[in-house]
Design a protein around this motif. Sequence first.
Motif, PDB file in Angstrom:
ATOM      1  N   LEU B 161     -13.599  33.472   6.490  1.00 47.24           N
ATOM      2  CA  LEU B 161     -12.482  33.449   6.297  1.00 47.24           C
ATOM      3  C   LEU B 161     -11.537  33.652   7.881  1.00 47.24           C
ATOM      4  CD1 LEU B 161     -10.976  35.648   3.820  1.00 47.24           C
ATOM      5  CD2 LEU B 161     -10.260  33.396   4.004  1.00 47.24           C
ATOM      6  N   ASP B 162     -12.603  34.976   8.213  1.00 44.75           N
ATOM      7  CA  ASP B 162     -12.805  35.717  10.061  1.00 44.75           C
ATOM      8  C   ASP B 162     -12.130  34.716  10.770  1.00 44.75           C
ATOM      9  OD1 ASP B 162     -11.929  38.140  10.936  1.00 44.75           O
ATOM     10  OD2 ASP B 162     -13.862  37.217  12.384  1.00 44.75           O
ATOM     11  N   LEU B 163     -13.019  33.803  10.966  1.00 49.21           N
ATOM     12  CA  LEU B 163     -12.732  32.017  12.076  1.00 49.21           C
ATOM     13  C   LEU B 163     -11.981  31.266  12.080  1.00 49.21           C
ATOM     14  CD1 LEU B 163     -17.032  32.421  12.165  1.00 49.21           C
ATOM     15  CD2 LEU B 163     -15.654  33.227  14.343  1.00 49.21           C
ATOM     16  N   GLY B 164     -11.397  31.392  10.618  1.00 46.92           N
ATOM     17  CA  GLY B 164      -9.940  30.525  10.674  1.00 46.92           C
ATOM     18  C   GLY B 164      -9.800  29.949   9.363  1.00 46.92           C
ATOM     19  N   GLU B 165     -11.361  29.633   8.289  1.00 50.68           N
ATOM     20  CA  GLU B 165     -10.946  29.286   7.719  1.00 50.68           C
ATOM     21  C   GLU B 165      -9.817  29.549   6.624  1.00 50.68           C
ATOM     22  OE1 GLU B 165     -12.442  25.922   7.195  1.00 50.68           O
ATOM     23  OE2 GLU B 165     -12.864  26.247   8.957  1.00 50.68           O
TER      24      GLU B 165
ATOM     25  N   ARG C  48     -10.333  46.960   8.456  1.00 53.93           N
ATOM     26  CA  ARG C  48     -10.472  45.979   7.463  1.00 53.93           C
ATOM     27  C   ARG C  48      -8.827  45.290   7.376  1.00 53.93           C
ATOM     28  NH1 ARG C  48     -14.231  43.865   4.482  1.00 53.93           N
ATOM     29  NH2 ARG C  48     -12.526  43.721   3.145  1.00 53.93           N
ATOM     30  N   PHE C  53      -8.627  41.738   5.906  1.00 53.83           N
ATOM     31  CA  PHE C  53      -9.460  41.825   4.634  1.00 53.83           C
ATOM     32  C   PHE C  53      -8.785  42.740   3.444  1.00 53.83           C
ATOM     33  CE2 PHE C  53     -12.382  40.499   7.740  1.00 53.83           C
ATOM     34  CZ  PHE C  53     -12.656  39.381   7.177  1.00 53.83           C
ATOM     35  N   PRO C  73      -6.409  37.032   7.243  1.00 49.51           N
ATOM     36  CA  PRO C  73      -7.130  37.215   8.453  1.00 49.51           C
ATOM     37  C   PRO C  73      -7.292  35.643   9.395  1.00 49.51           C
ATOM     38  CG  PRO C  73      -8.253  36.911   6.162  1.00 49.51           C
ATOM     39  CD  PRO C  73      -6.503  37.150   6.047  1.00 49.51           C
ATOM     40  N   ASN C  74      -7.523  34.341   8.803  1.00 47.09           N
ATOM     41  CA  ASN C  74      -7.607  33.447   9.430  1.00 47.09           C
ATOM     42  C   ASN C  74      -6.879  33.196  10.444  1.00 47.09           C
ATOM     43  OD1 ASN C  74      -6.334  32.863   7.127  1.00 47.09           O
ATOM     44  ND2 ASN C  74      -6.529  30.988   6.660  1.00 47.09           N
ATOM     45  N   THR C  78      -7.809  38.330  15.425  1.00 45.66           N
ATOM     46  CA  THR C  78      -8.677  38.844  15.993  1.00 45.66           C
ATOM     47  C   THR C  78      -9.675  38.657  14.568  1.00 45.66           C
ATOM     48  OG1 THR C  78      -8.323  39.732  13.216  1.00 45.66           O
ATOM     49  CG2 THR C  78      -7.471  41.034  14.968  1.00 45.66           C
ATOM     50  N   ASN C  79     -10.995  38.810  15.465  1.00 46.69           N
ATOM     51  CA  ASN C  79     -12.567  38.137  14.647  1.00 46.69           C
ATOM     52  C   ASN C  79     -12.966  39.691  15.053  1.00 46.69           C
ATOM     53  OD1 ASN C  79     -11.349  35.374  16.922  1.00 46.69           O
ATOM     54  ND2 ASN C  79     -12.353  35.060  14.664  1.00 46.69           N
ATOM     55  N   MET C  80     -14.149  39.558  14.028  1.00 46.95           N
ATOM     56  CA  MET C  80     -15.281  40.631  12.786  1.00 46.95           C
ATOM     57  C   MET C  80     -16.426  40.672  13.336  1.00 46.95           C
ATOM     58  SD  MET C  80     -14.081  43.098  11.179  1.00 46.95           S
ATOM     59  CE  MET C  80     -14.224  43.883   9.457  1.00 46.95           C
ATOM     60  N   PHE C  99     -18.517  27.221  14.198  1.00 40.71           N
ATOM     61  CA  PHE C  99     -18.583  27.528  13.484  1.00 40.71           C
ATOM     62  C   PHE C  99     -16.867  27.428  13.092  1.00 40.71           C
ATOM     63  CE2 PHE C  99     -16.637  28.793   8.935  1.00 40.71           C
ATOM     64  CZ  PHE C  99     -17.625  28.565   8.077  1.00 40.71           C
ATOM     65  N   GLY C 100     -15.483  28.351  14.172  1.00 38.46           N
ATOM     66  CA  GLY C 100     -14.600  29.000  14.153  1.00 38.46           C
ATOM     67  C   GLY C 100     -13.442  27.635  14.902  1.00 38.46           C
ATOM     68  N   ARG C 102     -13.686  24.409  14.002  1.00 37.17           N
ATOM     69  CA  ARG C 102     -14.097  23.277  13.458  1.00 37.17           C
ATOM     70  C   ARG C 102     -12.348  22.820  13.120  1.00 37.17           C
ATOM     71  NH1 ARG C 102     -12.986  21.584   7.514  1.00 37.17           N
ATOM     72  NH2 ARG C 102     -11.765  23.287   7.611  1.00 37.17           N
ATOM     73  N   LYS C 103     -11.250  23.624  13.145  1.00 35.32           N
ATOM     74  CA  LYS C 103     -10.131  22.938  13.289  1.00 35.32           C
ATOM     75  C   LYS C 103      -8.935  22.745  14.743  1.00 35.32           C
ATOM     76  CE  LYS C 103      -9.123  24.177   8.246  1.00 35.32           C
ATOM     77  NZ  LYS C 103      -8.443  25.690   7.592  1.00 35.32           N
ATOM     78  N   ALA C 148     -18.096  35.092  16.793  1.00 38.75           N
ATOM     79  CA  ALA C 148     -16.259  35.834  16.763  1.00 38.75           C
ATOM     80  C   ALA C 148     -15.732  35.287  18.828  1.00 38.75           C
ATOM     81  CB  ALA C 148     -16.690  37.141  17.299  1.00 38.75           C
ATOM     82  N   LEU C 151     -13.505  31.708  20.597  1.00 43.92           N
ATOM     83  CA  LEU C 151     -12.600  31.855  19.670  1.00 43.92           C
ATOM     84  C   LEU C 151     -11.491  32.769  20.953  1.00 43.92           C
ATOM     85  CD1 LEU C 151     -13.415  32.405  15.727  1.00 43.92           C
ATOM     86  CD2 LEU C 151     -13.080  30.121  17.601  1.00 43.92           C
TER      87      LEU C 151
END
Lengths: 277, 266, 359
Positions: B161-165, C48, C53, C73-74, C78-80, C99-100, C102-103, C148, C151
Motif C-alpha cells: 500500500l505504502d508503495l502505491g498499490e 502510522r 495506515f 497510504p498509497n 510518504t514511504n515507509m 515494486f512501487g 509498477r504504475k 522506499a 519513489l
Amino acid sequence: MGLLSAPFTYAILLLAVPLLAIVLFSFWTQDFMDVNTTFTMDNYREIAEKPIYFSLLQRSLYVSICVTIVTVVLAFPVAYFVSFKVHPSRKSLWLFLITIPFWTSYLIRVFLWKVILGYNGVINSGLINLGIIEEPLTFILYNVNAVIITLAHAFAPFAILPIFVALEKIDRSLLEASQDLGESKLMTFLRVTLPLSMPGLVAAVLIVFIPTIGDYVTPELMGGAGGKLIANMIQVQFLQLNNAPLGAAIAIVAMLSVTAISLLFVFLNRRWLRGRS
Amino acid sequence: MKLRIYALAYLLFLYAPIILLPLFAFNDATIIAFPLAGFTTEWFSELTQNKALHEAVKNSLFIALMTAIFSTLLGICAARAGAMANFPGKRGIIGFVMLPLVLPEIIVAVSLLVILRQVLGVNLSNWTIIAAHVLICTPFCIAILNGAFQNLDPSMEEAALDLGESRWSAFRLVTLPLVMPGIISSMLIAFTISLDEFIIAFFLTGTNPTMPVYIWGLLRFPASLPVVMALGTLLVALSIILLTLAEILRRRGIKRAGGTDKGGFL
Amino acid sequence: MSALITLTGVEKYYGDYHALRDINLTIDEGEFFSLLGPSGCGKTTLLRTIAGFEGVSGGTVMISGKDMADVPPNLRPTNMVFQSYAIFPHLSVAENVAFGLRKRQMSKADKAEAVKEALAMVGLDGYGARAAHALSGGQRQRVALARALILKPKVLLLDEPLSALDKKMREHMQVELIRLQRAVGITFILVTHDQEEALVMSDRIAVMFEGEIGQLADPETLYRRPNSRRVAEFIGKMNFINGTASATDDGAKLLVPGLGKCTVPAEQCPQGVRTGDVAIGIRPETLAILFEGDTAPRHAADAVVDEVVYYGDMTYYDVRVDDVAAPLTIAMKNLIGRPVLEVGDKARIAWDDRALVVF
C-alpha cells in the motif's frame, strides 16, 4: 467480522438450522407418509421403554470409549517419538506418513480389515502356517472386537496430531531444568512432560470419542449380528423405516450422551490438573 | 531405540490394509483370501468397461471439484479474518465454523437430510452432497490456510500500500502469491476428502450414486470384490499423489512466506 | 526551511484507550526528525497516522499544506521502512526495489536504471538478482531503504529500523542513515526507543510519554535542559537531590544538602522559578572526583566511594555524601595516570552550578 461472515453464515444455515430442525423433529411423529407436527414425547418414551435402544447405546458408548482408550494409548508413544526423537527436518515426513492412510478410501480400508481378521484372513492363515494355532481364531471378526480394532485404525492420526502439537510446544529447557533439579527421566516425564501435554491428550480424546459414535460403516461391515451400534439404528430409521422423527430422537439421545461423557471427562481432567498444583 | 521400533510397528499397522490392496487387485482369484493364486490385470480391464462405475466416478469428481472450490473460498475468508485484528466473539465464531471437525458425521447427515427433504422439499442431487461436503471440508481448509496466512507478516501488505498499490492490488500482488501454495494445498485436501466421503453421501445422494456409494453397493456382492480391490488400488495411488502434491505445496508456501514449518495438516 | 508536515490537535482512540493526546508539531523539509519514547507511548501510532495506515480520531495531518484526511497510504507522498522490513519474500531484490514503480510511466530500461541507482545508493550494487529470503538483516534493511527511496517521497518514515540489528551493525547503519539523508535531502522521520540512537541521528527529537509529547527540542537542549523529570530520566542518566530554592529576580538561590549553596539563572529552572522544596538534577559526567593537580573547582564536597563500575574507557562511581539520601553517580574518564578508586576510599568531589537543572 466482515470476512468471517461468509463461513459463519454458511455454518449457521447448514449446521445450526439443520441441528435445530432435528431437535424439533424429534418431538414430532411419523404418520405413515406424513409427519404429524403435534408436540409429543412419544419418540423419547419409546427409546426409554424399548430395551433395544438402551443396549445399542450402551454398546456404542462402550465401543467409543474402548476405541478412544486404545487409540490414544497407542498413539501417545508415536507422537512422543516424532516430537522428541525424530530430527526436526524429518518430522514433517513422519507426520505425512502417519496421515496418508487416513485419507485413503475409507470404505475399502474398512473392508480390508475383514480380509486381515477374517476366517481365511491374513492373521489366521499366518498363525496357522507358523503352527501357533490349529483352528482359525473366530473372536476377531463379526463382533465388537473387530469394530474396535478397525475404528482404532481409522482414527489413529486424529489422536497423534493433537498430542504431537502439544508436545512440540513444550520448552525443552523445562525438561533439562527438571533433571537439573534432581528428577529422573521417568519422573521428569510424569511431572513435566505429561501434565504439559494434557491439552493435546484431551483434544485427542474428544476428537476420537465424539465422531466414533456416528460411524455406521464399520459396525455394518465388521460387527456381524451382535456388533451393530446406535448409528446403524439411526441409519435404518431414516433410510429404511422412513421414521425420521424417531431417528432424530435417537440421534439426539446419542449426541447428548456423548456430550455428557465428554464434559465429565474435561471436568475431571481439570480437577485432576488443579489438584496437582 | 525401543520407541523407534514401536513407531515403525505402528506405521506397519497403519499401512497394513493399504499394502494388501494391490496384492488382491492383481490376484487371479475371485475370492479375497490367502493364499494368492497368480498374477492378472483382468480386474483392471473390467473397471474400464463398467458404465455405472464411470457415471459414479464422474459424479464424484464433479462433487469433489465443487467442494474444493467452495470450501477453499470459505476457508480463505476465515483464515484471513483469523490473521487480522481480534474482535469480541471472534474465537466463538471460528470455533463454531470448526465444529464439523468433531461432530459425528451421521449427525451432520441426518440433520441436513431432514432440513433438505422434509422442511425445504429439495430433491436430493449432487448439489445436496456438495453443500454438506463444503460444510465438513471447510474446517480442514481453514486449518491449512491458517498456516499460510498466519506466517504472513501483516506489514507486507501495508508495504505494498505504502508503495502505491490499492487494497485489492496489494492483496493480488503480495498476499495472493504468498498464500497460493496453501490455497492449492487446501483444494487438494478438500478434493480428497470429498472424493472419499461415504457416510454423508449415502444419506444425501440422489438418483445418481457417488463413487463411494457405488462401492458400498459392490461390497455386498462377493463376485465384484476383486474389481473393488483394483479400483481401491487406483484410488489409493491417486490419493497419495494428490496428498504428496498438497504437502509439497504447503511446505513451499510456508517457506515462501518466510515462516518455519510446524508440521502436519491439522 | 519550510514546514512540510503539520500536525494540529491530533487525537487517536482505540476504543477507550487514548493512544494520542493533542499532538501539535511541525516537521520541516529536509529535517531528520525522531519520535522517541518507551514502548506503548504512541510513537509508532503517530508515525502510522502520518503514513496513513491509521486514521485520526481528531485533529488534522497536513503534508505540503494538503489535508491528508481522505488520502489513503498509497497516494501519500510518504514511504515507509517497516520494523520487520516487509521485504516481499517471493520477489528478487530488484523486483522488490522496483515494486512501487509498477504504475509509473517509465520505460523498462529506465526502471532498470532507477533500480540500479537505488541499489548503488544503499551500497547493494550487483545484488539485484538475489532472492530476497537469502539476505542478512542489514541487507534487508538496505533493500527496504532502496525500495522506499526509489519513489522519491517527500518524507521517509522509519519504524524502529535498527532494532533488529546487532550492536555493531546498528552503529554502522546509524552513520549510513545520516549520510543517506544528507545525500537525498528529504525529510526522515525516525521512530525509536533508543535515546542514544535519537541523539546521534536527529536534528530534532520529540520525546513521547503516554500519547503526549513531553518535550520537543534539538538533541543538545534535550540532554542539557530536559523540561521535566521524566524526560531527564528517560534520556541519559541523572542524579536527583532534594533541596530547597528561593526565588530571586532573575533565577533562584539553591540550598543543596551536602554539597552547598549556589545561585542559578531562570533558564536552569524549566518548570519555573519558585520558592520551596525542589528536585535538583545533576548529570554524572558534570560531577568529578578531584585528583592531585586538578584545577580548583567552582564547588567541592567530601564523599566516600560506595560502588565502582569499570567500563574500560570510563569508570562509574557511586559515592555517599553526608545529608544526601541516595548515592550520587559520577562518571570519570580513565585518563592516563589517573588511578581507579576502591570501595571505601575517601574522595573530594567537584560540582558546577552551571550544570544543575531545577525541577
